[in-house]
Enzyme design. Structure first.
Site, PDB file in Angstrom:
ATOM      1  CB  CYS B  59      -0.783   0.141   1.231  1.00  0.00           C
ATOM      2  SG  CYS B  59      -1.895   2.254   1.604  1.00  0.00           S
ATOM      3  CB  CYS B  62      -0.209   2.291   4.033  1.00  0.00           C
ATOM      4  SG  CYS B  62      -1.174   2.252   3.711  1.00  0.00           S
TER       5      CYS B  62
END
Lengths: 215, 135
Positions: B59, B62
């Protein structure tokens, strides 16, 4: 323009917010993005050989021009850090003799000229050359790279993969970086819920060149 | 006393109590604690307000959120900041219906009370957390 594979050794997504960049965060919101995974220790030459060979590579072959990815795509190489000085149309020593502004600017102008004739595989090594020893200039380096990417995009490039083979430098040792780098590209990846491996970057660029040249 | 299975319930309780005391005693010095199934419940219960960053290695956003969480952890010593890798601990992520990453979940007295999905400016996250500190 022909497709471009541009690797920036040693940058990570975390500094996109920390350094309040303009181009890279916008870019990752409009095209495909991912995370490159490459565990420590990470060295520029082995990482790049893995990309050029499209498979994990421990022992460096002698000539980057004969690497499978280069032969398959007939790409022009620019500043590739598989040797020191770097290999290709533009070449510098892997030390702090060339400023990050100079390298970014020269790599981008070389790419723009070369991409009019053939696909291009290029690298910017500045984060690796400077940030192991001096983290205080991190956002300066990132800003220069961000602007360079902006001018590359504005030059008319439409098919590209922008990545870092590993994350930011940690401490003074050459092989120590964060394990996760960036991947921003105009070609979609097959497995979105997985990290991008180095050998896949080579394969993805081969596919990007194939698809661009066939249309 | 140990039972037939060799387990000592009183000792277990004592160890659990000790663990909570240790977690409470740890000063937050800007650290974001790596959480897993072994320490997650103790962590959210040990802090009046706990902020958990649910993330995954694939991700990209993230990683953009990570420095924001670290800065908040340094600036808000009364709050417990932790992060949980949802690939390694999918059961915990499922328990809290984590559907998108990154998700920042705010816990008060061990119970989830709010969540922020995606990368947001530091101030947005800070204001959300502050709202639960003032109550």
């Amino acid at each position: 323009m022909y497709p471009i594979l541009l690797g920036i050794n040693g940058i990570g997504y975390g500094s996109f917010t920390e350094c309040e960049l303009n181009v890279l965060p916008r870019l990752m919101n409009i095209i495909d993005r991912g995370v490159v995974e490459n565990k420590r220790p990470q060295y520029p030459d082995k990482s790049w050989w893995t990309i050029l060979n499209m498979e994990p590579t421990e022992n460096a072959p002698s000539n980057p021009s004969t690497a499978p990815l280069v032969k398959l795509t007939r790409a022009i190489l620019v500043n590739i850090p598989v040797v020191n000085p770097t290999f290709g149309l533009y070449s510098i020593r892997l030390d702090q003799g060339t400023s990050y502004e100079e390298e970014a600017s020269n790599v981008v102008s070389t790419i723009v000229n070369a991409a009019a004739k053939a696909p291009v595989i290029a690298a910017i090594t500045a984060p690796d050359r400077f940030l192991h020893e001096n983290q205080s200039i991190k956002c300066n380096v990132y800003s220069v790279i961000d602007e360079a990417i902006g001018s590359l995009i504005n030059s008319g490039v439409s098919a590209f993969i922008l990545f870092s083979p590993y994350g930011e430098p940690i401490g003074p040792n050459e092989g120590d970086h964060e394990d996760y780098g960036i991947y921003i590209a105009t070609i979609s990846r097959p497995r979105h819920y997985d990290t991008v491996k180095l050998y896949e970057i080579g394969m993805l660029f081969r596919d990007l060149v194939d698809s661009t040249l066939s249309t | 006393m140990a039972n037939d299975t060799g387990k000592d319930p009183e000792l277990d309780k004592l160890l659990e109590k000790k663990t909570r005391e240790m977690v409470k005693g740890v000063k937050n010095v800007g650290n974001v604690v790596e959480l897993n199934r072994n320490n997650f419940n103790d962590f959210i219960k040990a802090h009046d307000v706990a902020v958990i960053d649910f993330w995954a290695t694939w991700c990209a956003p993230c990683f953009m959120l990570e420095p924001i969480i670290k800065k908040l952890a340094a600036e808000m010593p009364n709050v417990g900041f932790g992060r949980l890798n949802t690939e390694e601990e999918p059961e915990i992520a499922a328990k809290y219906y984590i559907m998108s990453l990154p998700t920042v979940m705010i816990f008060k007295n061990g119970e989830p009370i709010d969540q922020v999905v995606g990368v947001v400016p530091k101030k947005v996250l800070q204001d959300r957390i502050k709202a639960y500190l003032d109550n």
